[in-house]
Scaffold this motif. Sequence first.
Motif, PDB file in Angstrom:
ATOM      1  N   SER A 275      20.560  88.044 -66.677  1.00  0.00           N
ATOM      2  CA  SER A 275      20.227  87.424 -67.931  1.00  0.00           C
ATOM      3  C   SER A 275      19.540  88.350 -68.882  1.00  0.00           C
ATOM      4  O   SER A 275      20.006  88.558 -70.362  1.00  0.00           O
ATOM      5  N   SER A 276      18.775  89.567 -68.340  1.00  0.00           N
ATOM      6  CA  SER A 276      18.309  90.344 -69.228  1.00  0.00           C
ATOM      7  C   SER A 276      19.331  91.370 -69.814  1.00  0.00           C
ATOM      8  O   SER A 276      19.305  91.746 -70.924  1.00  0.00           O
ATOM      9  N   ILE A 277      20.371  91.823 -68.722  1.00  0.00           N
ATOM     10  CA  ILE A 277      21.549  92.705 -69.332  1.00  0.00           C
ATOM     11  C   ILE A 277      22.403  92.000 -70.296  1.00  0.00           C
ATOM     12  O   ILE A 277      22.619  92.587 -71.412  1.00  0.00           O
ATOM     13  N   ILE A 278      22.715  90.719 -70.269  1.00  0.00           N
ATOM     14  CA  ILE A 278      23.414  90.122 -71.234  1.00  0.00           C
ATOM     15  C   ILE A 278      22.498  90.177 -72.702  1.00  0.00           C
ATOM     16  O   ILE A 278      23.083  90.435 -73.526  1.00  0.00           O
ATOM     17  N   ALA A 279      21.220  89.735 -72.604  1.00  0.00           N
ATOM     18  CA  ALA A 279      20.573  89.623 -73.619  1.00  0.00           C
ATOM     19  C   ALA A 279      20.316  90.959 -74.430  1.00  0.00           C
ATOM     20  O   ALA A 279      20.272  91.045 -75.702  1.00  0.00           O
ATOM     21  N   SER A 280      20.277  92.150 -73.778  1.00  0.00           N
ATOM     22  CA  SER A 280      20.176  93.326 -74.385  1.00  0.00           C
ATOM     23  C   SER A 280      21.543  93.866 -74.877  1.00  0.00           C
ATOM     24  O   SER A 280      21.391  94.480 -76.015  1.00  0.00           O
ATOM     25  N   GLN A 281      22.547  93.761 -74.212  1.00  0.00           N
ATOM     26  CA  GLN A 281      23.902  94.114 -74.550  1.00  0.00           C
ATOM     27  C   GLN A 281      24.791  93.193 -75.699  1.00  0.00           C
ATOM     28  O   GLN A 281      25.340  93.719 -76.558  1.00  0.00           O
ATOM     29  N   MET A 282      24.370  91.937 -75.669  1.00  0.00           N
ATOM     30  CA  MET A 282      24.945  90.838 -76.589  1.00  0.00           C
ATOM     31  C   MET A 282      23.729  90.129 -77.167  1.00  0.00           C
ATOM     32  O   MET A 282      23.723  88.931 -76.948  1.00  0.00           O
ATOM     33  N   ALA A 283      22.861  90.868 -78.127  1.00  0.00           N
ATOM     34  CA  ALA A 283      21.791  90.054 -78.514  1.00  0.00           C
ATOM     35  C   ALA A 283      22.209  89.187 -79.767  1.00  0.00           C
ATOM     36  O   ALA A 283      23.244  89.442 -80.568  1.00  0.00           O
ATOM     37  N   LEU A 284      21.428  88.004 -79.873  1.00  0.00           N
ATOM     38  CA  LEU A 284      21.705  87.443 -81.222  1.00  0.00           C
ATOM     39  C   LEU A 284      21.482  87.952 -82.272  1.00  0.00           C
ATOM     40  O   LEU A 284      20.480  88.549 -82.360  1.00  0.00           O
ATOM     41  N   GLY A 285      21.978  87.642 -83.301  1.00  0.00           N
ATOM     42  CA  GLY A 285      21.896  88.423 -84.798  1.00  0.00           C
ATOM     43  C   GLY A 285      22.337  89.585 -84.998  1.00  0.00           C
ATOM     44  O   GLY A 285      22.612  90.168 -85.983  1.00  0.00           O
ATOM     45  N   ASP A 286      23.112  90.417 -83.623  1.00  0.00           N
ATOM     46  CA  ASP A 286      23.703  91.555 -83.872  1.00  0.00           C
ATOM     47  C   ASP A 286      25.153  91.347 -84.315  1.00  0.00           C
ATOM     48  O   ASP A 286      26.000  90.251 -84.136  1.00  0.00           O
ATOM     49  N   ARG A 287      25.832  92.395 -84.736  1.00  0.00           N
ATOM     50  CA  ARG A 287      27.029  92.488 -84.942  1.00  0.00           C
ATOM     51  C   ARG A 287      28.089  92.259 -83.977  1.00  0.00           C
ATOM     52  O   ARG A 287      27.813  93.095 -82.933  1.00  0.00           O
ATOM     53  N   PHE A 288      29.166  91.388 -83.964  1.00  0.00           N
ATOM     54  CA  PHE A 288      29.834  91.244 -82.647  1.00  0.00           C
ATOM     55  C   PHE A 288      30.938  92.354 -82.786  1.00  0.00           C
ATOM     56  O   PHE A 288      31.718  92.468 -83.542  1.00  0.00           O
ATOM     57  N   GLU A 289      30.772  93.139 -81.725  1.00  0.00           N
ATOM     58  CA  GLU A 289      31.804  94.358 -81.439  1.00  0.00           C
ATOM     59  C   GLU A 289      32.740  93.952 -80.097  1.00  0.00           C
ATOM     60  O   GLU A 289      31.779  93.723 -79.181  1.00  0.00           O
ATOM     61  N   GLU A 290      33.790  94.417 -80.198  1.00  0.00           N
ATOM     62  CA  GLU A 290      34.760  94.045 -78.968  1.00  0.00           C
ATOM     63  C   GLU A 290      33.978  94.928 -77.830  1.00  0.00           C
ATOM     64  O   GLU A 290      34.157  94.604 -76.591  1.00  0.00           O
ATOM     65  N   GLU A 291      33.765  96.239 -78.297  1.00  0.00           N
ATOM     66  CA  GLU A 291      33.253  97.065 -77.055  1.00  0.00           C
ATOM     67  C   GLU A 291      32.060  96.626 -76.597  1.00  0.00           C
ATOM     68  O   GLU A 291      32.019  96.669 -75.175  1.00  0.00           O
TER      69      GLU A 291
END
Length: 710
Positions: free
Chosen positions: A157-173
């Motif tokens: 869960s921590s990995i997902i929260a740090s890599q794909m955080a809410l409010g960040d720009r959605f980037e395919e990479e």
Amino acid sequence: MRFTVELAPTQSAKRFAVACFAACSGVFLSAACAKVPQNRAALDRVEFVGNQQLGDNELKKSIASSESPRFLGLFKGVVYDYTVFDRYVLERDLERIERHYRAKGFYRARVRAARVTYSGRQVRVQLVVEEGPPVIVKRVDVHGLEALPPELATEASSIIASQMALGDRFEEEHFLQTETALRKLLTDHGYAYAATRRSAGVDIPTNVASVGYWVTPGPVARFGEVRIEGLGSIPEAPVRRALDITTGGPYSTAELDSARQALLELGVFSSVEIEPELTSPAPQTRDPQVPIRVRVEPSKLRSVHVGGGVQIDTLRTDVHLLGGWESRNFFGGLRSFSVELTPGVVLYPTRLPTFQAPKRLLPEVKLRSELRQPGFIEARTGGLLRAEGSIFPVLLSTKPDLAAPILGYREVKGGPGVDRSFGKVYASLSHNAQLNSPFTYFGALDPDLRLIVISYPELFGTFDLRDGRVHPHSGVYLSARLQAAGVGGDARDVKLQPEFRGYVPLGPDVTLAMRTTVGLLYPDNYGDTVETNALTGTAGGATRAHWIRDVQLMFLRGFFSGGSGSNRGYAEREIGPHGAVPFYNPGQTTSFDCTAGAPGASQTACDLPLGGFTLWEASIEFRYPIEGPFSGAIFSDASDVSPRRSQFRWDHPHLSVGLGVRYDTPVGPIRADAGYRIPGLQAPDTPDERRPGKLFGAPMAASFGIGESF
């Protein structure tokens, strides 16, 4: 009997030489120059307008239309062919740029060719970008973590929260990297058959994205049979020992990565692939075994390298050659043995900035060898045996006294050691012995100079999280070196120097680099004359022999600052305690007076680096691209070296700023830096520091090198 023959060229010979040079130059240029094809135009430049979030260099890498390359970053059509402009390729490039923007989260981006300008047979293209608003991550769902142990589920869960955080720009990479990191976490903990799936829904009208990940862990596995392919003539036993994968041991991709690195560090393989042979579907048995296939590509086991170089700075100018031989299977067992010889000559007293004609040629030479035994003590520990011998002049002053003796050292050092890598961590432990025997290239040797022997164990370690070693763009690098002299020899001391380097990306090709280090030296049986010498130029009551011994040991063990990899506004060793060096000044006694205004208190007599006990250095550098292989740097360096123990003089900044230029080559960037000492932001006018030298009359210094400064 000695004969001298001088050849003076005649005027006709000179004209003939000039004509030959001109003819050869013309042939080279005509052969190297390219031409634009008939009825076509060369693409001179591609310009972007309206792009705020993505830089020009990043967009240029996403298209097929490339600007005509420039030789040495300056000349088009020389060595390299022109790039021919093709409007059909340009039309496809517009689609490529829009696709690249979508991958970066800009789903409404539009690109159009606003202007195509012809100038003769050269074309300039201007592309107008309308980026639009970015798509923001609004929701992230994860399914299947309930089947994992609680600690592992929390880490996922921590990995997902740090890599794909809410409010960040959605980037395919980032979307892909998050799934990759999630799968690797599972396979590192034994879930060899873990399956992951990702999905994203993008609502373009509202510019938001909903992201989902699904996890199927599968059974916890163990290593099965290990099969090695492609060894050829390389013996299998030491390779298996380096792999250190035991059948029946807990499965882990992290262990496979360590095994791959261990094989590459043997130095006998150009490529190594380690693949688990997974069955489909995943077995339902408990603790299934996964066979491992190792495929290697052997490299040449013996190699020879040759080269040469020139070094020019404010202390010296030297010309040297380089030759070496290496065997990576020395007497079998994948032992590595290398030897390298560097002969050269110092042109004395030629140096920056005067380039005075050389009066003497001072030969120098360095011979280095290393024997490495893999699998020493345990599977991934290497045993080392190093030896080095050298002869070199000791040049300390930027304003040499041509009548003074020219001191040199014969140096022999080396010893055994071990080293090992633990993922991103590297550690080595060695014992080193060093012998320095003084002599003179010119003049009489001071009778109080004698052989110096230093013996010390050393512990050295690094922690490397950089994204690259040649051109680091992001990450951190930590290192530390600890020495304890006194196991025999003339010196007893403890010496410690940790260092930190950090790299922050400010764009695709722009980097903010930082470096800081401190050094602490605690001598037990030497160094007591340094502070008195720095303040007055005297030995402070010590005998002349004791004074000279102190100076010799501090030159070999003390800290210095200034130069190419240090404070670039100063020459090498210019920062730190300065004073009198008795054997560098003929006839000097222990009562020699170096106080201001004293008779004979000249720079040559009194302004020589002594070395200090406490060091601090800090640098910050802004690195940016220029054109082609050229890049630039704006830097600021600060440092100080104190004549006292554990004395960090933060009010002695020795602050310099400067500019640098780099030219990228296959062996690393060739670097040229010029640093300027800012008036009013230097060390206070204290007696232990003398006035630094100038370059072309300005308070600055220049340095050259290969590789980044840090």
